[in-house]
Design a protein around this motif. Sequence first.
Motif, PDB file in Angstrom:
ATOM      1  N   VAL A  69      23.829  70.862  34.551  1.00  0.00           N
ATOM      2  CA  VAL A  69      24.024  72.009  33.660  1.00  0.00           C
ATOM      3  C   VAL A  69      22.733  72.722  33.295  1.00  0.00           C
ATOM      4  N   SER A  70      21.575  72.082  33.461  1.00  0.00           N
ATOM      5  CA  SER A  70      20.325  72.748  33.079  1.00  0.00           C
ATOM      6  C   SER A  70      19.470  72.994  34.311  1.00  0.00           C
ATOM      7  N   SER A  71      19.053  74.242  34.448  1.00  0.00           N
ATOM      8  CA  SER A  71      18.145  74.576  35.533  1.00  0.00           C
ATOM      9  C   SER A  71      17.187  75.644  35.029  1.00  0.00           C
ATOM     10  N   GLY A  72      16.007  75.672  35.607  1.00  0.00           N
ATOM     11  CA  GLY A  72      14.992  76.609  35.183  1.00  0.00           C
ATOM     12  C   GLY A  72      15.081  77.920  35.927  1.00  0.00           C
ATOM     13  N   THR A  73      14.956  79.004  35.203  1.00  0.00           N
ATOM     14  CA  THR A  73      14.934  80.340  35.782  1.00  0.00           C
ATOM     15  C   THR A  73      13.577  80.953  35.477  1.00  0.00           C
ATOM     16  N   ASP A 114      13.096  76.459  38.777  1.00  0.00           N
ATOM     17  CA  ASP A 114      13.919  75.840  39.816  1.00  0.00           C
ATOM     18  C   ASP A 114      14.359  76.824  40.894  1.00  0.00           C
ATOM     19  N   THR A 115      14.375  78.114  40.614  1.00  0.00           N
ATOM     20  CA  THR A 115      14.785  79.067  41.632  1.00  0.00           C
ATOM     21  C   THR A 115      13.768  79.131  42.764  1.00  0.00           C
ATOM     22  N   GLU A 116      12.487  79.012  42.438  1.00  0.00           N
ATOM     23  CA  GLU A 116      11.442  78.999  43.458  1.00  0.00           C
ATOM     24  C   GLU A 116      10.984  77.585  43.790  1.00  0.00           C
ATOM     25  N   GLY A 117      11.359  76.616  42.973  1.00  0.00           N
ATOM     26  CA  GLY A 117      10.953  75.241  43.200  1.00  0.00           C
ATOM     27  C   GLY A 117       9.475  75.013  42.926  1.00  0.00           C
ATOM     28  N   LYS A 118       8.944  75.696  41.903  1.00  0.00           N
ATOM     29  CA  LYS A 118       7.520  75.596  41.608  1.00  0.00           C
ATOM     30  C   LYS A 118       7.283  75.100  40.192  1.00  0.00           C
ATOM     31  N   THR A 119       6.238  74.286  40.046  1.00  0.00           N
ATOM     32  CA  THR A 119       5.787  73.853  38.735  1.00  0.00           C
ATOM     33  C   THR A 119       4.826  74.902  38.197  1.00  0.00           C
ATOM     34  N   LEU A 120       5.146  75.450  37.036  1.00  0.00           N
ATOM     35  CA  LEU A 120       4.333  76.493  36.436  1.00  0.00           C
ATOM     36  C   LEU A 120       3.221  75.914  35.567  1.00  0.00           C
ATOM     37  N   VAL A 121       3.549  74.881  34.790  1.00  0.00           N
ATOM     38  CA  VAL A 121       2.597  74.246  33.877  1.00  0.00           C
ATOM     39  C   VAL A 121       2.867  72.753  33.896  1.00  0.00           C
ATOM     40  N   GLU A 133      12.992  83.531  33.722  1.00  0.00           N
ATOM     41  CA  GLU A 133      12.990  83.946  32.324  1.00  0.00           C
ATOM     42  C   GLU A 133      12.952  82.748  31.381  1.00  0.00           C
ATOM     43  N   ARG A 134      13.591  81.658  31.771  1.00  0.00           N
ATOM     44  CA  ARG A 134      13.687  80.463  30.923  1.00  0.00           C
ATOM     45  C   ARG A 134      13.504  79.217  31.797  1.00  0.00           C
ATOM     46  N   PRO A 135      12.240  78.849  32.085  1.00  0.00           N
ATOM     47  CA  PRO A 135      12.012  77.672  32.932  1.00  0.00           C
ATOM     48  C   PRO A 135      12.388  76.371  32.221  1.00  0.00           C
ATOM     49  N   ARG A 136      12.456  75.314  32.990  1.00  0.00           N
ATOM     50  CA  ARG A 136      12.878  74.006  32.484  1.00  0.00           C
ATOM     51  C   ARG A 136      11.661  73.172  32.105  1.00  0.00           C
ATOM     52  N   LEU A 137      11.652  72.634  30.877  1.00  0.00           N
ATOM     53  CA  LEU A 137      10.616  71.712  30.428  1.00  0.00           C
ATOM     54  C   LEU A 137      11.110  70.299  30.699  1.00  0.00           C
ATOM     55  N   SER A 138      10.578  69.680  31.737  1.00  0.00           N
ATOM     56  CA  SER A 138      11.003  68.355  32.164  1.00  0.00           C
ATOM     57  C   SER A 138      10.054  67.304  31.609  1.00  0.00           C
ATOM     58  N   VAL A 139      10.609  66.225  31.049  1.00  0.00           N
ATOM     59  CA  VAL A 139       9.819  65.158  30.449  1.00  0.00           C
ATOM     60  C   VAL A 139      10.041  63.875  31.241  1.00  0.00           C
ATOM     61  N   PHE A 140       8.943  63.217  31.604  1.00  0.00           N
ATOM     62  CA  PHE A 140       9.004  61.897  32.228  1.00  0.00           C
ATOM     63  C   PHE A 140       8.206  60.947  31.357  1.00  0.00           C
ATOM     64  N   ARG A 141       8.821  59.828  31.027  1.00  0.00           N
ATOM     65  CA  ARG A 141       8.187  58.851  30.151  1.00  0.00           C
ATOM     66  C   ARG A 141       8.058  57.529  30.895  1.00  0.00           C
ATOM     67  N   SER A 142       6.828  57.048  31.023  1.00  0.00           N
ATOM     68  CA  SER A 142       6.609  55.719  31.582  1.00  0.00           C
ATOM     69  C   SER A 142       6.249  54.791  30.422  1.00  0.00           C
ATOM     70  N   ASN A 143       5.980  53.541  30.729  1.00  0.00           N
ATOM     71  CA  ASN A 143       5.624  52.608  29.661  1.00  0.00           C
ATOM     72  C   ASN A 143       4.309  52.964  28.994  1.00  0.00           C
ATOM     73  N   SER A 144       3.379  53.546  29.745  1.00  0.00           N
ATOM     74  CA  SER A 144       2.049  53.798  29.203  1.00  0.00           C
ATOM     75  C   SER A 144       1.720  55.270  29.002  1.00  0.00           C
ATOM     76  N   ALA A 145       2.451  56.176  29.616  1.00  0.00           N
ATOM     77  CA  ALA A 145       2.082  57.589  29.561  1.00  0.00           C
ATOM     78  C   ALA A 145       3.330  58.455  29.423  1.00  0.00           C
ATOM     79  N   ILE A 146       3.090  59.728  29.120  1.00  0.00           N
ATOM     80  CA  ILE A 146       4.174  60.701  29.056  1.00  0.00           C
ATOM     81  C   ILE A 146       3.717  61.960  29.775  1.00  0.00           C
ATOM     82  N   TYR A 147       4.623  62.550  30.542  1.00  0.00           N
ATOM     83  CA  TYR A 147       4.315  63.702  31.375  1.00  0.00           C
ATOM     84  C   TYR A 147       5.291  64.821  31.041  1.00  0.00           C
TER      85      TYR A 147
END
Length: 118
Positions: free
Chosen positions: A19-23, A45-52, A25-39
């Motif tokens: 249900v959530s995808s980045g455009t 998602d339309t271009e498949g590029k990481t902006l920040v 106008e409104r890109p997706r803020l994706s969070v990944f959490r490991s045991n020691s760090a957070i990303y």
Amino acid sequence: MALSKSERKQRIRRRIRKVSSGTPERPRLSVFRSNSAIYAQVIDDTEGKTLVSVSSRDKDFAQVKGTKKEVAAIVGKAVAEKCKEAGIDKVAFDRGGNLYHGRVKALAEGAREGGLNF
């Protein structure tokens, strides 16, 4: 048979991504959490590029001391700052199968304090 913790997380993650995808106008803020760090990544998602992208393992955060929640809040503020520089003010939040609690919540609140809307 019951699902393992990782299988349950993957199932939730797929359900969120349906249900959530980045455009642009409104890109997706994706969070990944490991045991020691957070990303955190802001993705179009339309271009498949990481902006920040920002992580607690970046050189900027090497000297930061504090609990994992405090570091996550600082990462949230940093991602908001980088988004402002890139001209992004609205994002869709993707918690990545994690519960909205603890470090994930601290990152989201830090991003909101930094000026991101989601």
